[in-house]
Structure formats: structure tokens, C-alpha cells
Scaffold this active site. Sequence first.
Site, short mmCIF file in Angstrom:
data_model
loop_
_atom_site.label_atom_id
_atom_site.label_comp_id
_atom_site.label_asym_id
_atom_site.label_seq_id
_atom_site.Cartn_x
_atom_site.Cartn_y
_atom_site.Cartn_z
N ARG A 177 44.94 43.51 37.15
CA ARG A 177 43.76 43.13 36.35
C ARG A 177 43.86 43.62 34.90
NH1 ARG A 177 44.18 40.63 40.10
NH2 ARG A 177 42.73 40.24 41.80
N SER A 227 34.29 38.78 42.32
CA SER A 227 34.42 40.12 42.88
C SER A 227 33.93 41.14 41.85
CB SER A 227 35.89 40.38 43.24
OG SER A 227 36.04 41.66 43.80
N GLU A 297 34.78 45.44 37.93
CA GLU A 297 35.76 44.49 37.42
C GLU A 297 35.12 43.54 36.41
OE1 GLU A 297 38.40 40.90 39.36
OE2 GLU A 297 38.35 42.83 40.41
#
Length: 313
Positions: A177, A227, A297
Site C-alpha cells: 500500500r 477496506s 488505510e
Amino acid sequence: MDQNLWEKLCGIVKEEYVKTEEPMKDHTTFRIGGPADYFVMPHTVDEVRQLVELCRDENIPYYILGNGSNLLVGDGGFRGIVIQIFKNFNEVALEEANIIRVQAGALLSKVASFARDHELTGFEFAGGIPGTVGGAVMMNAGAYGGEMKDVLKGATVLDQEGNIFYLSNEELKLGYRKSIVGEKDYVVLEAWISLTEGDPGEISEKMEDLKNRRVSKQPLECPSAGSTFKRPEGYFAGKLIMDAGLRGFSVGGAQISEKHCGFVINKGGASAQDVIELISEVQRMVKEKFGVLLEPEVKRIGEFANKKETEAE
């Protein structure tokens, strides 16, 4: 409205592609967010370059927006210029036998379908990710065992000084990420995706299988930013949240999905502050019970109730 700034923006893109006080809830998959001072929709690399240059020269905060699928915008909106590359900056073309050139605003689902139609395999994993290529490169997006770093040959980026240059897969420093794009505040303009020849029937079958798995396990029927938390090493965020007894836990209109505890959903009328408070409470309880600090996130920009969290990219 700053008339001088308005005129400068309209000198870069057509007036019809410049908006003021644009509700950001209309441009995020969370369906949350106050107004952006200016909302501009460029069509070309040069327009993007000129807009970023203007923001830099005028010292104006800006944010490069794709599909708004991994984003929470504060209830107070965004004080600056949102540059939306989604929709108008989304060309997909076959450069070589197995190389696809993609502008940053193209949806991953569009690229996956294009690859399938040209009998190329390797991009099926991204077909259900609701974001754009630019964001996928920056975050090294992944799903179902695949990541952008597996298929990305390289990307053209714009730096803060207005320079445009190519970075190879290795130079992009793609990790979990993250990439050099986010670290250096680069803007992704185009990406080159390298795939292999495949059977169109098998490609379609895999895409359909992944789609069904996503639909059955994720709360796609509700607005969300995907998410919510990064995967902590050695754990799964959703399971930690579920085991902490937080399935269905809510603050205002924000709720931990009962279908998948890794998702915070907007069950109706949620504010950004609802989401922030819910995330904070989840972090507190998971840390208290399991000693693991969950890292969000979802990217935050704009003005929130307790403090300004304006970010420029």
C-alpha cells in the site's frame, strides 16, 4: 470566490470544467464530504501540469482525485483545488502485443475488461477494485493474490517542480500500500501494464469468479471507502475487529459492516466525524484486547470537526 484565481483556472481548462463549492460527497464512494473551494476537470497531461504548477506558484493546497474510492473528506470540505482526473483523463490503448498504456484516470475495471477483450491475462485481480490506475499505482493496489507491482512495467509521473519523467517498476519502489509516488508527492499521469497472452474464456471465468467472491463477502450494497484498515503483520484487521465484538458497532450513520468487519460503511447520513470517531473507538478496543494498533488505510483530506487535516498531493 477569488475572481483572479477563477480566471486563471479557466485559462487552463474550459470554464465548464471549473466548479466552485462542489460537494465532495458526490465524488467519493463513501458519499461523505463537504464542499471543495474549486473542482477542476482537466483532459490532457499539459492541463494537469499547468494546474499543479499554478497551485505551487500560488501556494494553494490541491488534491489529485480519481474515483474517490479510498478517501474520506472532512465535513468542512477542502480549502483549495481538487483536480479530478477520473472520467476525462482515462484513455486505454494497446501499445505493443502485450503492453497496455493507460492514463491515470482510467478505472481499473475498464482496464481489466480491455485486457480481457485483447486476450491478455494477469490483470483479473484488479477488475473489482473500484479505483483508478493513478491511485492503484500510488498505493500498489492489490486483491486476491495480485498486486500492481506484479504487472506494472512503469509509469510517467509529474513532480512538484513541473518535470515529467518515466519511472520503472523498480524505481517506483512498490510495497504494501505504498510507493515512491506518495513519498515524493508525485502525480501519476500514465502507466504501462505488461500482461501475457491468455484464453479469453478462462479470463472471463476468473473475472466472474472474483466478482462473485467480492459480492458475497464485501458490503458492496452500502457506500464505503473499501477496506478501512491496513493488514497488520500476522493478523487480519477484519477478524480482530470481529473478535473484539464490534460487528455492527456504529457511531451516528457510520457502522462496522456486519457482512465484513474490515469495512466501515455509511448506513445513511454518516458524517466524516462519525467515521473518525468510529475508527478511533475500533482502534482503542482492538489495542486494548489484542495489543494491536490498527492503521487506517483510508486517506483523509479536508477540514474535520476537531482539527484541520488538509493534505495536498
